[in-house]
Motif scaffolding. Structure first.
Motif, PDB file in Angstrom:
ATOM      1  N   GLU A 165      31.134  30.363  16.043  1.00 37.32           N
ATOM      2  CA  GLU A 165      31.018  30.389  14.460  1.00 37.32           C
ATOM      3  C   GLU A 165      30.371  31.957  14.642  1.00 37.32           C
ATOM      4  OE1 GLU A 165      26.795  28.952  12.980  1.00 37.32           O
ATOM      5  OE2 GLU A 165      27.658  27.295  14.553  1.00 37.32           O
ATOM      6  N   TYR A 166      31.690  32.477  13.043  1.00 37.86           N
ATOM      7  CA  TYR A 166      31.028  33.293  12.703  1.00 37.86           C
ATOM      8  C   TYR A 166      29.932  34.192  11.986  1.00 37.86           C
ATOM      9  CZ  TYR A 166      35.401  34.210  15.897  1.00 37.86           C
ATOM     10  OH  TYR A 166      36.418  33.907  16.411  1.00 37.86           O
ATOM     11  N   GLY A 167      29.588  34.875  11.607  1.00 37.51           N
ATOM     12  CA  GLY A 167      28.536  34.854  11.430  1.00 37.51           C
ATOM     13  C   GLY A 167      27.673  36.583  10.568  1.00 37.51           C
ATOM     14  N   ALA A 168      26.817  36.881  10.853  1.00 35.14           N
ATOM     15  CA  ALA A 168      26.323  38.428  10.824  1.00 35.14           C
ATOM     16  C   ALA A 168      26.538  38.369  12.115  1.00 35.14           C
ATOM     17  CB  ALA A 168      24.843  38.739  10.372  1.00 35.14           C
ATOM     18  N   ASP A 169      26.591  37.947  13.086  1.00 36.09           N
ATOM     19  CA  ASP A 169      27.269  37.816  14.606  1.00 36.09           C
ATOM     20  C   ASP A 169      28.136  36.912  14.978  1.00 36.09           C
ATOM     21  OD1 ASP A 169      25.768  40.569  15.616  1.00 36.09           O
ATOM     22  OD2 ASP A 169      23.952  39.450  14.905  1.00 36.09           O
ATOM     23  N   THR A 171      29.059  33.242  17.536  1.00 39.71           N
ATOM     24  CA  THR A 171      27.766  32.970  18.288  1.00 39.71           C
ATOM     25  C   THR A 171      29.401  31.823  19.223  1.00 39.71           C
ATOM     26  OG1 THR A 171      26.589  32.648  16.981  1.00 39.71           O
ATOM     27  CG2 THR A 171      26.457  30.625  18.414  1.00 39.71           C
TER      28      THR A 171
END
Length: 201
Positions: A165-169, A171
């Motif tokens: 999962e791609y967000g600010a970092d 996961t």
């Protein structure tokens, strides 16, 4: 926990005093799987004189979840020697069916015990083996700069990335063999200079 299991369905054929014996061995991680396998052999050989069976669910030699059936043979002459062969066969999570087509010559109780136990022992000797591994899932939160090291560490520790999962970092949900979890976490913290956040989902 790791232990040998059947790598897949395996079959051997024997003829003893004109009776045909077909021994089929398969992996069975649960009692339901063992019973489904036994039923599949009954369906495959519905015209057989007997479809005798035994299973051991769990590590090799474990008697916590076992089952057996003589399927019409004299009591104790088929299922019991088959179970004994499985318990001493060095594999776990295993089910076996010995199918018999009667050939007209009676074997007697001792002959039946030797036939059923012996057929299964021979099948176990030629059985291709795999390994049961307990898997553990972990989640790792890392920066984009650490994506490549994470992928390399997952591969190096025999793991598999289940989800990313791609967000600010980034996961990652990763599954690893249980013995590799602690070494993986330590290596990941080392590679990310302590920045990785690792938890079990």
């Amino acid at each position: 926990m790791r232990y040998p299991i059947p790598a897949g369905v395996h079959r051997e054929k024997d003829e003893i005093e004109r009776s045909r014996f077909i021994t089929t061995v398969a992996p069975a991680a649960t009692i339901d799987e063992a019973q489904a396998f036994i039923q599949s052999i009954r369906d495959e050989f519905p015209d057989a004189t007997h479809n005798c069976w035994a299973y051991v669910v769990g590590p090799p030699g474990s008697t916590a979840r076992i089952g057996l059936s003589d399927d019409g043979e004299p009591h104790g002459t088929a299922g019991r020697p088959m179970l004994t062969a499985l318990l001493h066969g060095g594999v776990g999570d295993v089910a076996a069916v010995v199918t018999r087509y009667y050939g007209g010559i009676k074997l007697g109780t001792g002959g039946l015990v030797r036939a059923y136990g012996g057929c299964l022992q021979r099948a176990l000797e030629t059985l291709p083996r795999g390994e049961r591994v307990e898997w553990v899932a972990v989640q790792a939160l890392v920066s984009y700069a650490d994506v490549t090291p994470v992928r390399q560490l997952v591969a190096a520790h025999r793991g598999e990335i289940l989800h990313e999962e791609y967000g600010a970092d980034v996961t990652y949900t990763v599954r690893l063999p249980a013995p590799d979890v602690e070494p993986f976490v330590a290596a990941l913290r080392d590679a990310t200079r302590g920045a990785a956040i690792v938890e079990r989902p």
